[in-house]
Design an enzyme around this catalytic site. Structure first.
Site, PDB file in Angstrom:
ATOM      1  CG  ASP A 371       6.048  -3.844   3.225  1.00  0.00           C
ATOM      2  OD1 ASP A 371       5.634  -3.952   4.399  1.00  0.00           O
ATOM      3  OD2 ASP A 371       5.446  -3.184   2.354  1.00  0.00           O
ATOM      4  CD1 TRP A 482       3.779   7.331   7.271  1.00  0.00           C
ATOM      5  CD2 TRP A 482       5.195   8.908   6.563  1.00  0.00           C
ATOM      6  NE1 TRP A 482       3.873   8.270   8.259  1.00  0.00           N
ATOM      7  CE2 TRP A 482       4.727   9.259   7.859  1.00  0.00           C
ATOM      8  CE3 TRP A 482       6.091   9.761   5.914  1.00  0.00           C
ATOM      9  CZ2 TRP A 482       5.127  10.426   8.501  1.00  0.00           C
ATOM     10  CZ3 TRP A 482       6.478  10.927   6.560  1.00  0.00           C
ATOM     11  CH2 TRP A 482       6.015  11.248   7.844  1.00  0.00           C
ATOM     12  CG  ASP A 483       1.848   0.649   6.868  1.00  0.00           C
ATOM     13  OD1 ASP A 483       0.682   1.057   7.007  1.00  0.00           O
ATOM     14  OD2 ASP A 483       2.135  -0.533   6.594  1.00  0.00           O
ATOM     15  CG  ASN A 485       0.077  -1.130   9.859  1.00  0.00           C
ATOM     16  OD1 ASN A 485      -0.826  -1.206   9.036  1.00  0.00           O
ATOM     17  ND2 ASN A 485       1.343  -1.306   9.545  1.00  0.00           N
ATOM     18  CB  CYS A 531       0.462   2.523   3.502  1.00  0.00           C
ATOM     19  SG  CYS A 531      -0.122   0.857   3.872  1.00  0.00           S
ATOM     20  CG  ASP A 553      -3.079  -4.273   4.031  1.00  0.00           C
ATOM     21  OD1 ASP A 553      -2.309  -3.589   3.333  1.00  0.00           O
ATOM     22  OD2 ASP A 553      -2.972  -4.369   5.273  1.00  0.00           O
TER      23      ASP A 553
HETATM   24  C1  GLA Z   1       0.323  -2.893   6.659  1.00  0.00           C
HETATM   25  C2  GLA Z   1       0.402  -2.540   5.195  1.00  0.00           C
HETATM   26  C3  GLA Z   1       0.945  -3.716   4.426  1.00  0.00           C
HETATM   27  C4  GLA Z   1       2.305  -4.074   4.971  1.00  0.00           C
HETATM   28  C5  GLA Z   1       2.229  -4.363   6.449  1.00  0.00           C
HETATM   29  C6  GLA Z   1       3.592  -4.536   7.055  1.00  0.00           C
HETATM   30  O1  GLA Z   1      -0.660  -3.855   6.871  1.00  0.00           O
HETATM   31  O2  GLA Z   1      -0.825  -2.140   4.706  1.00  0.00           O
HETATM   32  O3  GLA Z   1       1.027  -3.401   3.061  1.00  0.00           O
HETATM   33  O4  GLA Z   1       3.213  -3.032   4.722  1.00  0.00           O
HETATM   34  O5  GLA Z   1       1.575  -3.315   7.149  1.00  0.00           O
HETATM   35  O6  GLA Z   1       3.549  -4.767   8.400  1.00  0.00           O
END
Ligand code: GLA
Length: 752
Positions: A371, A482-483, A485, A531, A553
């Site tokens: 991750d 592939w996140d 945030n 994600c 999460d």
């Molecule tokens: C997000 C994702 C998590 C993890 C974090 C890493 O919150 O949902 O699963 O990958 O970022 O920073």
């Protein structure tokens, strides 16, 4: 459950055009969508709902016009492409500003085409047909003579699924510039408002809770202006009758195949009709249409059923799983993974990761996912996004070195990326500060100490393609998470002129789709999981590129019952990432039994999110059994039919039950969950569904078979017995005393 189970409808009969009646009828034996061309040339629905016979006129269903529209009494009141300003005061589907500043249009039928199969929508994700006989598409052209605007409404009906996909193409065939300010994907005018609106809402770590409200006079809407579909609202709504249950009754589901800002709204007007519209959020949208230019809306999918919410979900699941998801992973068993995020956060090096993977291998886990934190100098979340170069302090052998060690263990290797982001403390930001979204002269709002890249700029997409292709090509990588945030703030692009900033949000998501398209095309064997801080972009648009998504999460088993239940209203099991994590849970501090964590996470794409080296011997033994169980039933748990039996949003929500059934009904896995234990519990029964009523099933109970539940249920029972009477949840009170909270049981049914 289905009205016409095995009848094959030839494509010609999927769409009927009755010239004399000026009527289109899309019908597949499961639903009918009947449209008429009205006397003034407008196109409107006569019926959207249960199946009607073809070969007949339904013009008697034309609704009585509103009183009061006296200048043009007789105009249609149910419309597929309503525009403002001519007496229809309800929310419009299309608003186009003309050179004189007016927005009135007179859209009139100009022609139509009926084609086999389903044409793609350029630049946008969409459902598809694999062969020309599994769907038919009707394209109707409506034109406004004065402005030169041409709207092509496109309807695809699927032969085997109770679903219709709709989108609109909008073109300026005139000689003056036009400007779109509202361009909905779908408008459904319904004759009555006797519906409850169901939608999925929440927040980070609390995604997709089911919300239900009665339709009332006025507008009720959900939307996102955050730059993506968001945790708060999902681009999916359903209308259900109050009496509709999981098994019975009418429901209309509508989902938008789009990941950006959206609006889903229902307006009930004073005479009791309801207008549902869904599409790009008009609040944050405008699009210039110079002469000759065109615009394509995203696609919306409508499902109709009279067999309850379960049948509605089933239609979405099939369509999204089989004709939205694509690529080699669409139908393949998805690997059981371990992800190091909650196990290590940023604190890892190669040896620690290999140690986690080594234990994982011994437990039967198939994929190791590295991750966040492997790139730049990212020891916490304040730096390095955008610097997609391996951090050799942590991984001296590079991604390649680590990936090789992991694959030599016999595990596949996967990696986390967050392409659309940049940290202010990064080489990328130093080199291209203007690539980060923001308005010169104004502060940028902070969010997770990172900024969002301007994906509307082609050079940003080109750059990301290049650096990420280097990463993905640098070793044996078979999975990518592939996140994304952070929401977009201070929306503005340096490359768009002042009067076209309204295009920014849509162009941004088109840039994201373009990057997804290029990377999934260049790396067709990689399994992509989307994600966005969990389920912040869990939508049908993403599923067209990444067949699975990180659902939340929040990995707490109790919270997950609600999240997975709600998500399943529209999205299939094969799309829902679900992991077991350590306790106390990192989001809520709850301590639930390992068995329950797995029993919940099994219903989805299963994995672990913990440090395997910290497990006790007993936990390792238990996990080995869990992995073996999931492997044995993976086909059903990922690709079976998901049946919701008793929900966490019903009654006191203390018990939940659901099941996954093989397509041929030869096998099923049932999950039963009890949140809080109660003394001296009353006996309970869980009626099952979707079994073969005439077949015998061997019932086995997991993980404990020799308690009262196991002894009461472990036997051969007929499908009718299991559906009519149900599984027996009759816990001996002495045993109950020892069970504690957060208790669960799984039941495996195998036809004998
Ligand atoms: C997000 C994702 C998590 C993890 C974090 C890493 O919150 O949902 O699963 O990958 O970022 O920073």
């Amino acid at each position: 459950m289905e009205l016409v189970a095995d009848r094959v409808w030839p494509v010609v009969s999927l769409i009927e055009w009755r010239e004399a009646d000026r009527q289109f009828h899309l019908a597949n034996g499961r639903l009918s969508y009947v449209l008429a061309i009205h006397d003034n040339g407008a196109l409107g629905p006569l019926h959207v709902g249960g199946p009607l016979a073809t070969g007949r006129s339904y013009r008697h269903l034309i609704p009585r016009p509103f009183a009061g529209f006296s200048n043009r009494l007789g105009d249609a009141v149910a419309l597929d492409c309503p525009t403002p300003g001519s007496g229809d005061y309800r929310v419009p589907g299309l608003v186009v500003e003309q050179p004189d500043g007016s927005t009135v249009l007179e859209l009139a039928y100009r022609g139509h085409r009926i084609v086999a199969g389903k044409p793609p929508i350029a630049g946008l994700p969409a459902t598809y047909a694999e062969t020309d006989d599994e769907a038919g598409t009707l394209e109707v052209d409506l034109a406004d003579a004065r402005s030169g605007l041409v709207v092509t409404l496109s309807y695809t009906i699927f032969r085997d699924i109770a679903a219709i996909a709709r989108s609109a193409g909008i073109r300026n065939d005139g000689s003056e510039p036009l400007r779109l300010t509202t361009a909905m994907s779908l408008v459904l005018d319904l004759p009555g408002a006797d519906w409850d609106l169901v939608h999925l809402g929440g927040s980070w770590a609390r995604e997709n809770h089911v919300r239900t409200r009665r339709l009332e006079l006025g507008r009720q809407s959900i939307s996102s202006s955050r730059g993506s579909s968001s945790h708060v609202h999902n681009p999916f709504v359903a209308l259900r009758r109050t009496s509709t249950t999981e098994e019975h009754g009418e429901a209309i589901g509508v989902a938008l195949v789009y990941s950006g800002n959206f609006l889903a709204e229902v307006e009930v007007e004073s005479f009791g009709s309801a207008r549902l519209r869904i599409g790009i959020d008009p609040e944050t949208f405008a699009w210039d249409l110079p002469p000759g230019a065109g615009f394509a809306t995203p696609e919306a999918v409508v499902v109709h059923t009279t067999d309850g919410l379960g049948a509605m979900s089933d239609a979405f699941h099939r369509l999204f799983r089989e004709r939205l998801a694509r690529g080699v992973w669409r139908d393949r068993p998805r690997p059981i993974l371990v992800n190091n995020w909650e196990g290590t956060y940023f604190d890892f090096d190669e040896e620690r990761l290999v140690a986690i993977a080594t234990v994982a291998r011994d437990l039967g886990i198939e994929l190791f996912v590295l991750d966040d934190g492997w790139f730049g100098k990212r020891d916490d979340d304040t730096t390095s996004l955008g610097d997609w170069f391996v951090d050799r302090r942590k991984l001296p052998g590079g991604i390649d070195g680590l990936a090789r060690r992991i694959t030599e263990l016999g595990l596949a290797f996967g990696i986390w990326i967050e392409p659309e982001m940049v940290s202010e403390r990064s080489e990328l930001f130093a080199a291209h500060p203007d690539w980060a979204i923001g308005i010169p002269g104004r502060p940028r709002t902070e969010g997770r100490q990172q900024l969002v890249l301007d994906m509307s700029r082609p050079e940003v997409v080109d750059y990301l393609e290049r650096v990420l292709a280097d990463v993905l090509g640098s070793g044996p990588i078979s999975y990518v998470k592939w996140d994304m945030n952070r929401w977009i703030t201070e929306p503005w692009s340096a490359t768009l002129p002042a009067d076209r900033q309204g295009e920014f949000f849509h162009r941004s998501i088109l840039g994201v789709y373009e990057l997804y398209r290029r990377l999934t095309t260049r790396f067709p064997d990689i399994l992509f999981e989307s994600c966005a801080g969990g389920g912040g972009r869990f939508d049908a648009g993403m599923l067209a590129f990444a067949p699975q998504a990180w659902t939340s999460d929040d990995t707490d088993a109790v919270e997950r019952l609600k999240i997975q239940w709600g998500t399943s209203l529209a999205y299939p099991l094969s799309s829902m990432g679900a992991h077991v994590s350590a306790v106390p849970n990192h989001q809520v501090g709850r301590i639930t039994p390992l068995a329950t964590r797995a029993a919940v996470a099994f219903f989805g794409v299963f994995g672990y999110e913990l440090d395997t080296t910290a497990l006790t011997d007993a936990e390792r033994a238990e996990i080995r059994d869990q992995v073996a169980f999931y492997r044995e039933h993976r086909d059903v748990l990922q690709y079976g039919r998901f049946v919701r039996l008793r929900g966490p949003f019903e009654g006191d929500g203390n018990t939940t039950a659901w099941m996954a059934v093989a397509e041929d009904r030869s096998r099923a896995v049932v999950g039963f969950y009890r949140v809080l234990n109660r003394p001296a519990p009353a006996p309970d029964r869980i009626r099952l569904r979707d079994l073969d009523r005439e077949r015998d099933y061997r019932v086995t109970v997991w993980p404990v078979a020799d308690d009262t539940i196991g002894r009461a249920n472990a036997r051969v029972r007929r499908g009718d017995d299991l559906e009519t009477v149900g599984l027996l949840i009759d816990v001996d009170r002495h045993e109950a005393a020892g069970q504690g909270d957060f208790w669960s049981r799984l039941f495996v049914l195998e036809a004998v």
